[in-house]
Design an enzyme around this catalytic site. Structure first.
Site, PDB file in Angstrom:
ATOM      1  N   TYR A 240       0.860  -1.185   0.000  1.00  0.00           N
ATOM      2  CA  TYR A 240       0.000   0.000   0.000  1.00  0.00           C
ATOM      3  C   TYR A 240       0.896   1.236   0.000  1.00  0.00           C
ATOM      4  CZ  TYR A 240       0.693  -0.344   5.109  1.00  0.00           C
ATOM      5  OH  TYR A 240       1.235  -0.449   6.363  1.00  0.00           O
ATOM      6  N   HIS A 288       6.051  -0.229   1.426  1.00  0.00           N
ATOM      7  CA  HIS A 288       5.660   0.736   0.386  1.00  0.00           C
ATOM      8  C   HIS A 288       6.564   0.653  -0.846  1.00  0.00           C
ATOM      9  CE1 HIS A 288       3.419   2.103   3.756  1.00  0.00           C
ATOM     10  NE2 HIS A 288       4.503   2.468   4.416  1.00  0.00           N
TER      11      HIS A 288
END
Ligand code: C5P
Length: 312
Positions: A240, A288
């Site tokens: 994400y 990330h």
């Protein structure tokens, strides 16, 4: 000149004048419709050319936001949330009994030019002397517990918005907006309880039980917006998006001009901070897609959508 040729000439002249006049009126109308008062507004050409910006996704939750079941399912996976959609909805209902039900972040208008500084926490801010440039912007968005004291000449002193989640929260002064990025239902519960009874739940890191901040300036990011950043901007890369990348896209939605500071990994590919020495040398960029995020930021800078200040 014979009479017929004079007639043709007159006719041609009239056509040209009528054409020019309508063109001029159109041009004036277009000038009138400028989306903002900056020299160049964000909503123009470049941003749309990336085929990613979607203004129909609401950046902030309101009392009336309808998060789709699909978006909820995406969000639920982020932090292994077990509770269901109804529980989420009832929590959101409680949220807006306490906080402003509609966020006023000033829609773009043809007579204002809102400039924003998005300040990430990269070590490249050290020695940059960007302080006054950052403070010069109308909106200054900072992240998590990023300190100002002792770093003023590099990071400035002004903060209008502070982006955080419970595990990265800090007290704010009365005029700073608290921008909550909720990663789980507990984060919504946290913000309610941190302003009232105190929060005593557990998480993967210690959490502040109470917070000092202006409750009328709380803004909660819409989970559907977070999904949009992951799926449309990052094409589902990484687990994400990072808080900082989401904050930058948020700025593209609410500002007229965006200057970006403090983004970028160190030479070893770690997201090290300007305010501390790296503790975990193999942190890289965590869950990330750091490299991909930075490549996109770079692309936005190259097509002049944002101003990117790379530091030293
Ligand atoms: O590390 P932290 O999450 O507090 O930093 C805030 C944001 O700044 C990150 O989410 C990331 O987007 C950005 N950052 C960066 N390069 C670094 C450190 C942080 O781009 N070296």
């Amino acid at each position: 000149f014979t009479f017929p040729s004079l007639l043709v000439l007159l006719l041609a002249l009239t056509t040209v004048i009528v054409f020019l006049k309508s063109d001029l009126t159109n041009w004036l109308r277009l000038q009138d419709q400028n989306p903002c008062a900056c020299e160049k507004c964000l909503s123009e050409d470049n941003l749309l050319a990336l085929h990613r910006l979607n203004h129909s996704v609401e950046p902030f939750l309101t009392a009336n936001t309808n998060v789709s079941a699909d978006a909820f399912r995406w969000w639920k996976r982020l932090q292994h949330e077990q509770r269901d959609f109804n529980y989420y909805k009832s929590t959101v209902h409680k949220l807006f009994k306490l906080f402003p039900p509609v966020v006023d972040y000033g829609e773009p208008s043809s007579d204002s030019c809102r400039t924003c500084a998005v300040v990430g926490n990269s070590a490249n801010l050290k020695g940059s002397h960007y302080g006054s440039l950052i403070d010069y912007q109308d909106v200054v968005m900072r992240m998590n517990t990023a300190p100002i004291k002792n770093y003023e000449s590099d990071v400035g002193t002004k903060t209008t918005h502070r982006v955080m989640y419970p595990e990265s929260a800090m007290d704010l002064d009365n005029s700073t907006h608290l921008v909550l990025f909720p990663f789980k239902i507990n984060d919504l519960k946290w913000v309610i309880q941190a302003f009232t009874t105190g929060f005593y739940g557990r998480s993967y890191a210690p959490i502040k039980s109470k917070i000092k901040a202006n409750k009328n300036l709380v803004m909660v990011v819409n989970p559907a917006f977070m999904r949009y950043v992951h799926e449309i901007w990052l094409k589902k890369k990484g687990d994400y998006p990072s808080t900082g990348f989401m904050a930058l896209i948020l700025a593209l939605h609410i500002c007229d001009e965006v200057s970006v500071f403090g983004y970028g990994a160190d030479n070893d590919g770690n997201w090290s901070h300007y305010f501390e020495t790296l503790k975990r040398k193999n942190f890289k960029t965590g869950p990330h897609p750091g490299k991909h995020e930075y490549a996109l930021i770079h692309e936005l800078a190259q097509n002049k959508t944002i101003r990117l200040y790379k530091g030293w």
